[in-house]
Design an enzyme around this catalytic site. Structure first.
Site, PDB file in Angstrom:
ATOM      1  N   GLU A  46      -9.567   0.706  -2.475  1.00 32.88           N
ATOM      2  CA  GLU A  46      -9.919   0.106  -3.756  1.00 32.88           C
ATOM      3  C   GLU A  46      -8.753  -0.763  -4.193  1.00 32.88           C
ATOM      4  O   GLU A  46      -7.598  -0.436  -3.925  1.00 32.88           O
ATOM      5  CB  GLU A  46     -10.168   1.158  -4.847  1.00 32.88           C
ATOM      6  CG  GLU A  46     -11.432   1.971  -4.653  1.00 32.88           C
ATOM      7  CD  GLU A  46     -11.215   3.198  -3.782  1.00 32.88           C
ATOM      8  OE1 GLU A  46     -12.216   3.740  -3.279  1.00 32.88           O
ATOM      9  OE2 GLU A  46     -10.048   3.604  -3.578  1.00 32.88           O
ATOM     10  N   ASN A  85      -5.480  -8.158  -9.137  1.00 30.68           N
ATOM     11  CA  ASN A  85      -4.399  -8.205  -8.153  1.00 30.68           C
ATOM     12  C   ASN A  85      -4.779  -9.155  -7.008  1.00 30.68           C
ATOM     13  O   ASN A  85      -5.058  -8.722  -5.892  1.00 30.68           O
ATOM     14  CB  ASN A  85      -4.112  -6.790  -7.623  1.00 30.68           C
ATOM     15  CG  ASN A  85      -2.837  -6.713  -6.823  1.00 30.68           C
ATOM     16  OD1 ASN A  85      -2.264  -7.719  -6.432  1.00 30.68           O
ATOM     17  ND2 ASN A  85      -2.399  -5.492  -6.558  1.00 30.68           N
ATOM     18  N   TYR A  96      -5.707  -8.121   1.956  1.00 34.58           N
ATOM     19  CA  TYR A  96      -6.770  -7.318   2.567  1.00 34.58           C
ATOM     20  C   TYR A  96      -7.811  -8.200   3.250  1.00 34.58           C
ATOM     21  O   TYR A  96      -8.257  -7.895   4.355  1.00 34.58           O
ATOM     22  CB  TYR A  96      -7.416  -6.403   1.529  1.00 34.58           C
ATOM     23  CG  TYR A  96      -6.446  -5.428   0.908  1.00 34.58           C
ATOM     24  CD1 TYR A  96      -5.454  -4.796   1.666  1.00 34.58           C
ATOM     25  CD2 TYR A  96      -6.488  -5.146  -0.444  1.00 34.58           C
ATOM     26  CE1 TYR A  96      -4.561  -3.909   1.091  1.00 34.58           C
ATOM     27  CE2 TYR A  96      -5.596  -4.254  -1.019  1.00 34.58           C
ATOM     28  CZ  TYR A  96      -4.631  -3.640  -0.242  1.00 34.58           C
ATOM     29  OH  TYR A  96      -3.747  -2.764  -0.809  1.00 34.58           O
TER      30      TYR A  96
END
Length: 168
Positions: free
Chosen positions: A113, A118, A125
């Site tokens: 998560e 951010n 990711y």
């Protein structure tokens, strides 16, 4: 032609976290996040046998990661680079190490998560092969007693390749 790793990454070493590292890890955690994990949570994860790694440079911890593995799945629970060391490739290196640990532990899929606020982490990711698979409403505490959603991301670990997860 290969591109050499930045000196910051080449000079950093990875090793399993030890209880003696908790003071340094907590100093980073408390500087990095407005709502940090508690020392008790970190200690409990360590005692529970989660994969917990630190990244050191010149004897100083500059980042850490926490990963749980169970029933063919892994979950990146915490990934942090010390404030002032962002953008040096340390987070990417730690994430790659956690993905290798996940694969070595038999995980076929990895979840995490991340806060929508951010963008730097989201970009890391996505570059690493994670895709958004959903949202958890009001998952994180936020300023003024509010709540912030979590973006849920996942990736498949396929053979020796880490590839983007196909759309669900």
């Amino acid at each position: 032609m290969s591109v050499a790793a930045p000196a910051a990454v080449r000079d950093a070493s990875l090793r399993p976290m030890r209880e003696a590292d908790l003071d340094a890890v907590m100093r980073i955690e408390e500087r990095a996040y407005p709502f940090p994990w508690t020392r008790g949570i970190m200690r409990d994860c360590l005692h529970a046998g989660y994969a917990m790694w630190v990244q050191e440079r010149a004897g100083e911890i500059v980042g850490y990661g926490v990963l749980s593995i169970a029933v063919g799945e892994a979950h990146v629970l915490n990934l942090c680079t010390a404030p002032g060391h962002e953008g040096e490739g340390l987070g990417r290196r730690m994430l790659q190490a956690l993905l290798r640990v996940a694969r070595g532990g038999g995980a076929q899929r990895v979840f995490l998560e991340v806060r929508p606020s951010n963008p730097r982490a989201i970009a890391l990711y996505e570059r690493s092969g994670f895709n958004e698979i959903g949202r958890r409403p009001r998952y994180y505490p936020a300023a003024d007693h509010g709540r912030e959603d979590a973006i849920v991301m996942a990736m498949e670990l396929l053979g020796d390749d880490i590839a983007k997860m196909p759309p669900l």
